[in-house]
Motif scaffolding. Sequence first.
Motif, PDB file in Angstrom:
ATOM      1  N   PRO A  48       0.793  -1.229   0.000  1.00  0.00           N
ATOM      2  CA  PRO A  48       0.000   0.000   0.000  1.00  0.00           C
ATOM      3  C   PRO A  48       0.831   1.288   0.000  1.00  0.00           C
ATOM      4  CG  PRO A  48      -0.097  -1.080   2.141  1.00  0.00           C
ATOM      5  CD  PRO A  48       0.532  -2.052   1.194  1.00  0.00           C
ATOM      6  N   GLU A  49       1.917   1.323   0.760  1.00  0.00           N
ATOM      7  CA  GLU A  49       2.709   2.557   0.840  1.00  0.00           C
ATOM      8  C   GLU A  49       3.447   2.808  -0.471  1.00  0.00           C
ATOM      9  OE1 GLU A  49       2.439   4.703   3.197  1.00  0.00           O
ATOM     10  OE2 GLU A  49       1.152   3.414   4.428  1.00  0.00           O
ATOM     11  N   GLN A  50       4.066   1.779  -1.021  1.00  0.00           N
ATOM     12  CA  GLN A  50       4.768   1.911  -2.299  1.00  0.00           C
ATOM     13  C   GLN A  50       3.786   2.259  -3.412  1.00  0.00           C
ATOM     14  OE1 GLN A  50       7.281  -1.445  -3.189  1.00  0.00           O
ATOM     15  NE2 GLN A  50       7.658  -0.837  -5.293  1.00  0.00           N
ATOM     16  N   PRO A  83       1.056   6.325 -10.805  1.00  0.00           N
ATOM     17  CA  PRO A  83       0.817   7.640 -11.403  1.00  0.00           C
ATOM     18  C   PRO A  83      -0.565   8.194 -11.099  1.00  0.00           C
ATOM     19  CG  PRO A  83       0.695   5.906 -13.061  1.00  0.00           C
ATOM     20  CD  PRO A  83       1.197   5.256 -11.808  1.00  0.00           C
ATOM     21  N   ARG A  84      -0.609   9.497 -10.926  1.00  0.00           N
ATOM     22  CA  ARG A  84      -1.885  10.200 -10.862  1.00  0.00           C
ATOM     23  C   ARG A  84      -2.321  10.508 -12.302  1.00  0.00           C
ATOM     24  NH1 ARG A  84       0.048   8.408  -6.224  1.00  0.00           N
ATOM     25  NH2 ARG A  84      -1.031   9.279  -4.413  1.00  0.00           N
ATOM     26  N   THR A 125      -5.156   3.745  -3.624  1.00  0.00           N
ATOM     27  CA  THR A 125      -4.881   4.666  -2.519  1.00  0.00           C
ATOM     28  C   THR A 125      -5.229   6.102  -2.898  1.00  0.00           C
ATOM     29  OG1 THR A 125      -2.546   4.887  -3.190  1.00  0.00           O
ATOM     30  CG2 THR A 125      -3.075   3.200  -1.551  1.00  0.00           C
ATOM     31  N   GLY A 126      -6.076   6.260  -3.935  1.00  0.00           N
ATOM     32  CA  GLY A 126      -6.579   7.585  -4.262  1.00  0.00           C
ATOM     33  C   GLY A 126      -5.934   8.246  -5.463  1.00  0.00           C
ATOM     34  N   THR A 135       5.606  -1.754  -8.696  1.00  0.00           N
ATOM     35  CA  THR A 135       4.155  -1.690  -8.466  1.00  0.00           C
ATOM     36  C   THR A 135       3.378  -2.312  -9.622  1.00  0.00           C
ATOM     37  OG1 THR A 135       3.813   0.493  -9.491  1.00  0.00           O
ATOM     38  CG2 THR A 135       4.458   0.452  -7.157  1.00  0.00           C
ATOM     39  N   HIS A 136       4.063  -2.905 -10.588  1.00  0.00           N
ATOM     40  CA  HIS A 136       3.387  -3.584 -11.692  1.00  0.00           C
ATOM     41  C   HIS A 136       3.088  -5.021 -11.277  1.00  0.00           C
ATOM     42  CE1 HIS A 136       4.330  -0.063 -13.819  1.00  0.00           C
ATOM     43  NE2 HIS A 136       5.414  -0.454 -14.483  1.00  0.00           N
ATOM     44  N   SER A 137       1.869  -5.445 -11.459  1.00  0.00           N
ATOM     45  CA  SER A 137       1.459  -6.763 -10.971  1.00  0.00           C
ATOM     46  C   SER A 137       2.317  -7.884 -11.543  1.00  0.00           C
ATOM     47  CB  SER A 137      -0.014  -7.012 -11.308  1.00  0.00           C
ATOM     48  OG  SER A 137      -0.247  -6.864 -12.708  1.00  0.00           O
TER      49      SER A 137
END
Length: 253
Positions: free
Chosen positions: A11-13, A19-20, A48-49, A209-211
């Motif tokens: 979650p933190e990473q 990217p937003r 996470t928004g 962060t890529h699955s």
Amino acid sequence: MEYRKIFDTIPEQFDKFRPRYSSDLFDHLIKAAGIGPQTTVLEIGPGTGQATDPILETGCTYNAIELGEHLYAKMTQKYSSHPNFHIVNDDFITHDFDNQKFDVIYSAATIQWIPEKIAFPKTLALLKPGGTFAMMYLIGDYKTPNEELYNKIQKIYDAYYKPEVPYKDMKEPFDYLHATDYGYVNLVRHDFHGKRVFDADEYVMYCGTHSDHMVIPEPYKTKFFEGLRNTVAENGNRVEFRDTYVLLMAQKP
């Protein structure tokens, strides 16, 4: 682990490096869908928004459903002070929305993890007549700005990118353009553009962060990420992405 929940392990990473989306994209969506204080909105899988703030800040009644319990906790931590923020920790596929109906439903690169035979009919049923369904995703191009570095990075992929499950096999086939096969009308695509720049460490964290990158087994995984880091560090310590933010909008008749 169910691959739809793999992001819940970081979650933190995920919060820091995913990217937003383009502010121009949100300006267009908010105006075209008429999102404001009188609007009820549902975001599917907010993570996470990454695509939450611009919609929440319109004053709409914002609702979200998040599968991952750690991502849900991060969302609650970030946004629970907003009186118009509401979120549930559940699976969109099986969640009972009771009698809730929404003016707008949207998803940022999440809806593709839900089988389209469920995603499209269920969102259509949850929308009010004339409501808007918006889907967004990112196309990141790091070849055009520096083809020499791109080719060197591809050699690392050729040597060590050996995920246990290929990305295409992690989820059922999904095509954004099939929305009209399930009753949606007026499907329109809009593209917006932006840029991101990473140093070697940031690039490695982003790739982490890529699955499909997360499921590379050892000993390949360590060598893969070390190779990425060293290649970028030794070639200017800079990776530039020229991004295309894709927004697809459709309506319920």
